[in-house]
Design an enzyme around this catalytic site. Structure first.
Site, mmCIF file in Angstrom:
data_model
loop_
_atom_site.group_PDB
_atom_site.id
_atom_site.type_symbol
_atom_site.label_atom_id
_atom_site.label_comp_id
_atom_site.label_asym_id
_atom_site.label_seq_id
_atom_site.Cartn_x
_atom_site.Cartn_y
_atom_site.Cartn_z
ATOM 1 N N GLU A 362 0.803 -1.231 0.000
ATOM 2 C CA GLU A 362 0.000 0.000 0.000
ATOM 3 C C GLU A 362 0.836 1.282 0.000
ATOM 4 O O GLU A 362 0.594 2.192 0.784
ATOM 5 C CB GLU A 362 -0.948 -0.005 1.198
ATOM 6 C CG GLU A 362 -1.885 -1.206 1.227
ATOM 7 C CD GLU A 362 -2.734 -1.272 2.488
ATOM 8 O OE1 GLU A 362 -2.591 -0.383 3.351
ATOM 9 O OE2 GLU A 362 -3.520 -2.227 2.616
ATOM 10 N N GLU A 486 -6.434 -10.808 -0.540
ATOM 11 C CA GLU A 486 -7.249 -10.495 0.647
ATOM 12 C C GLU A 486 -8.728 -10.399 0.260
ATOM 13 O O GLU A 486 -9.427 -9.459 0.636
ATOM 14 C CB GLU A 486 -6.773 -9.189 1.293
ATOM 15 C CG GLU A 486 -5.307 -9.198 1.676
ATOM 16 C CD GLU A 486 -4.824 -7.893 2.283
ATOM 17 O OE1 GLU A 486 -5.667 -7.166 2.853
ATOM 18 O OE2 GLU A 486 -3.619 -7.604 2.187
#
Length: 702
Positions: A362, A486
């Site tokens: 991220e 995820e």
């Protein structure tokens, strides 16, 4: 009627099934409080078996209770003033600080990896708000968490009791100093009528096809797992049946769990070295031990991240109150951290397949820019990055991948991982970064987190399936591997099952895409299994519900699919081993070897031949199939694995845990002409469950 001493430890509380549990640290599960147990579905009542009751009627009832040690000044007494029922209760007085309070010790008394419910009555001396909390230590490191906050312990002048009902408690093998305790305020706390029950056994749906079996020839199916999940028997059963090809440790391998400030400061004081942070995998041990025990590959998540990374890691003298270090010093800290991470991990778990690692997580904003400089906190909406604060930009990414390539174990592929990965600005930045890292030889793939939103209709879903496919197509065109890391897909907040059919259509479309691009996708990892365990629980994003039942989303994914779903043996907490549906054995003998050909009925009608040396050893101990001088569930596992996959687990197998010649002869219990079969594995289980008194085979027929 309450007697003089109402504390009861019920003898034989685990029953025959726990004879099996003792061998492998298996688990019993929580049944959600709002799940009605009707008909004959569950063997136990909703409440489960009572393993402890305490009314604090005598001093003997203080066994298992104490203050929290150290400087805790709390005094525990049996007092009539603390009675809700009966003659007395537990009074916790003289509390000198908010963290002081009465504590119940679990380890050494309750079983590890087993789900229990804690209930009691509690009130405070005045208008006290108290918190029920949990504490444990692993390798000398102590962790804390809240189980239930802001218990209104008093009202109306202190005469009213709060009821604490069915709070789940559990701990994992390897934890010590495990307490459930009350804290908050400094007034006296009074407790009475404590009850601890073991969660009822829940059977998962055995007639469902295995998700991992359906897709095993295309990509791994896996999930995230945290230590607190491991006490839930149906959760672990679902994991092993459907998700047992990959585990991602949910939180405990993130930087703030791994970086050890106490050890780092001690090392700094002893050596003057401020470039070598110290690490520990104590928090991740329960999950990693489980992965090792059952041979499940692990995704490492994550090394370098702006979030969940302690601020002191970036500051002079490892002090968060001081200035940021220079980029050069931070590069050395990063390299030493990554080196220590992989070196320690592989030394502790040389037999675990760490097949993938999210090196950087991220780093890009949705518009394709680096994050703002600063520490990730509430004041900046958790968007700032200490890495950017040190380096001034995202140049740290290249160093992270360089060091990861240098120190990662052989076979561990390296990924950049991100959410909102379908946003155009972010996608462009990620692709440019990936091309650069690929040219340097330091990246293997892109992790698409895939935290998606179905909402209330397919028209409102974000991203749309076409938008998501565009991202998938873009990343796969880079010539890199792609993993879905995820996966979850939410519906409207607090909408119950109203939009489950729409969610099912969305999930089906996703898996249609994964199959379409399956030659470039190596894994699809769900971020959890059941809705209540999800980080987005109020939006029901997963494919199993609160009762561990398959949702329409699961059924849409498997609809029309076929799998050679083999017979599965569930072993104490969900261990999956596989065996074939039908087996026949023909034996022929030559001067050198005895050859057993096992014909297996599978989807592709394969035949496996196992060659057994003629000079097999004599039996040492019947049932000891793994040749470790004992009999436990490990012997069952190795027999089933050797039969199901002799090329990998047989005597000539390639796996480090293949069966030995000695183990093979020890495993031949039934004594039939077929040699070792699944009946022998069943005999060992029956012996562990005390359904069989001996493993000595019957004498040959006259």
């Amino acid at each position: 009627m309450r007697g003089k001493n109402t504390k009861r430890l019920l003898a034989g509380v685990m029953g025959a099934a726990m004879a099996l549990t003792a061998a492998v640290s298996s688990v019993h599960a929580a049944v959600p409080a709002d799940v009605q147990l009707t008909g004959n579905k569950f063997a136990d009542s909703k409440e489960g078996k009572v393993v402890y009751e305490c009314g604090f009627e005598s001093e003997a009832d203080l066994e298992h209770w104490s203050n929290r040690g150290g400087d805790d000044t709390t005094k525990l007494t049996i007092s009539a003033d603390a009675a809700k029922s009966g003659d007395s209760g537990l009074a916790a007085t003289d509390r000198g600080d908010t963290w002081h309070g009465p504590a119940f010790r679990m380890d050494g008394f309750l079983e590890p990896d087993t789900q229990y419910y804690f209930s009691c009555s509690v009130r405070g001396e005045w208008y006290t708000n108290t918190t029920l909390s949990f504490q444990f230590s692993v390798d000398g490191e102590t962790s804390y968490s809240n189980l239930k906050q802001n218990i209104q312990a008093t009202s109306g002048g202190g005469n009213s009791w709060a009821e604490i009902k069915n709070i789940p408690i559990s701990y994992s093998e390897g934890m010590e100093g495990v307490y459930v305790y009350f804290e908050g305020g400094q007034e006296s706390i009074f407790i009475d009528d404590v009850k601890i029950t073991e969660a009822a056994k829940v059977d998962i749906e055995s007639d469902l096809p295995s998700l991992s079996e359906i897709y095993k020839d295309k990509f791994k199916i896996g999930t995230a797992l945290s230590p607190e999940d491991m006490s839930s028997q149906p959760f672990m059963d679902l994991l092993q049946k459907h998700f047992g090809e990959s585990i991602t440790v949910g939180n405990q391998m993130k930087p703030d769990y791994v970086l050890n400030k106490t050890a780092t400061l001690k090392y700094l004081e002893e050596t003057g070295d401020d470039e070598t942070p110290q690490i520990s995998f104590a928090q991740a041990k329960p999950v990693l031990n489980y992965a090792r025990k059952y041979g499940i590959p692990v995704r490492v998540h994550t090394l370098v991240w702006h979030s969940q990374t302690p601020e002191w890691f970036f500051k002079e003298d490892f002090d968060e109150k001081k200035d940021y270090v220079s980029p050069e010093k931070m590069k050395k800290r990063m390299e030493n951290y990554i080196k220590s991470f992989f070196t320690t991990l592989t030394e502790l778990y040389p037999d675990v397949d760490f097949y993938a690692c999210d090196v950087v997580n991220e780093a890009w904003t949705d518009d394709g820019k680096p994050r703002e400089a600063g520490h990730c906190s509430q004041s900046n909406n958790y968007g700032a990055s200490d890495w950017v604060a040190v380096f001034g930009d995202n140049s740290f990414i290249d160093y992270a991948f360089e060091y990861a390539r240098k120190y990662a174990p052989e076979g561990c592929k390296l990924y950049y991982n991100d959410f909102n990965e379908y946003m155009t600005g972010k996608m462009t930045a990620v692709c440019e970064m990936a091309e650069r890292l690929k040219k340097a030889g330091n990246i293997d793939g892109i992790g698409m987190q895939s935290h998606l939103d179905v909402r209330q209709s397919l028209d409102a879903a974000f991203p749309s399936i076409s938008m998501y496919e565009n991202a998938l197509k873009t990343y796969t065109s880079l010539g890199l591997d792609v993993q879905i890391t995820e996966l979850d897909a939410t519906v409207q907040e607090n909408s119950g099952d109203k939009y489950f059919d729409i969610q099912a259509k969305y999930y089906k479309s996703l898996f249609d895409l994964y199959e379409k691009y399956s030659d470039k996708i190596s894994a699809v990892i769900f971020w959890g299994i059941t809705d209540p365990k999800s980080w987005r629980a109020s939006q029901n994003p997963l494919i199993f519900d609160k009762a561990f039942m398959a949702k329409p989303a699961f059924k849409s994914i498997v609809e029309g699919k076929t799998a050679s779903d083999p017979v599965r043996t569930t072993i104490a907490g969900g261990s999956k081993v596989t065996t074939t549906t039908t087996t026949s054995v023909t034996t022929t003998t030559t001067s050198d070897v005895t050859t057993a050909t096992t014909s297996v009925t599978t989807a592709d009608n394969t035949t496996v031949t196992t060659t057994l040396p003629k000079d097999m050893p004599d039996v040492k101990q019947y049932g000891d199939a793994n040749d470790d001088d004992g009999i436990d569930m490990g012997d069952v596992v190795i027999v089933m694995q050797a039969l199901a996959n002799p090329n990998k687990y047989g005597m000539e197998g390639t796996d480090d845990h293949h069966i030995t010649k000695q183990g093979w002869v020890n495993a031949d219990i039934i004594g039939t002409s077929s040699g070792v079969t699944t009946d022998d594995a069943l005999a060992i289980q029956e012996y562990l469950l005390k359904k069989r008194t001996s493993l000595t085979p019957p004498p040959p027929e006259a």
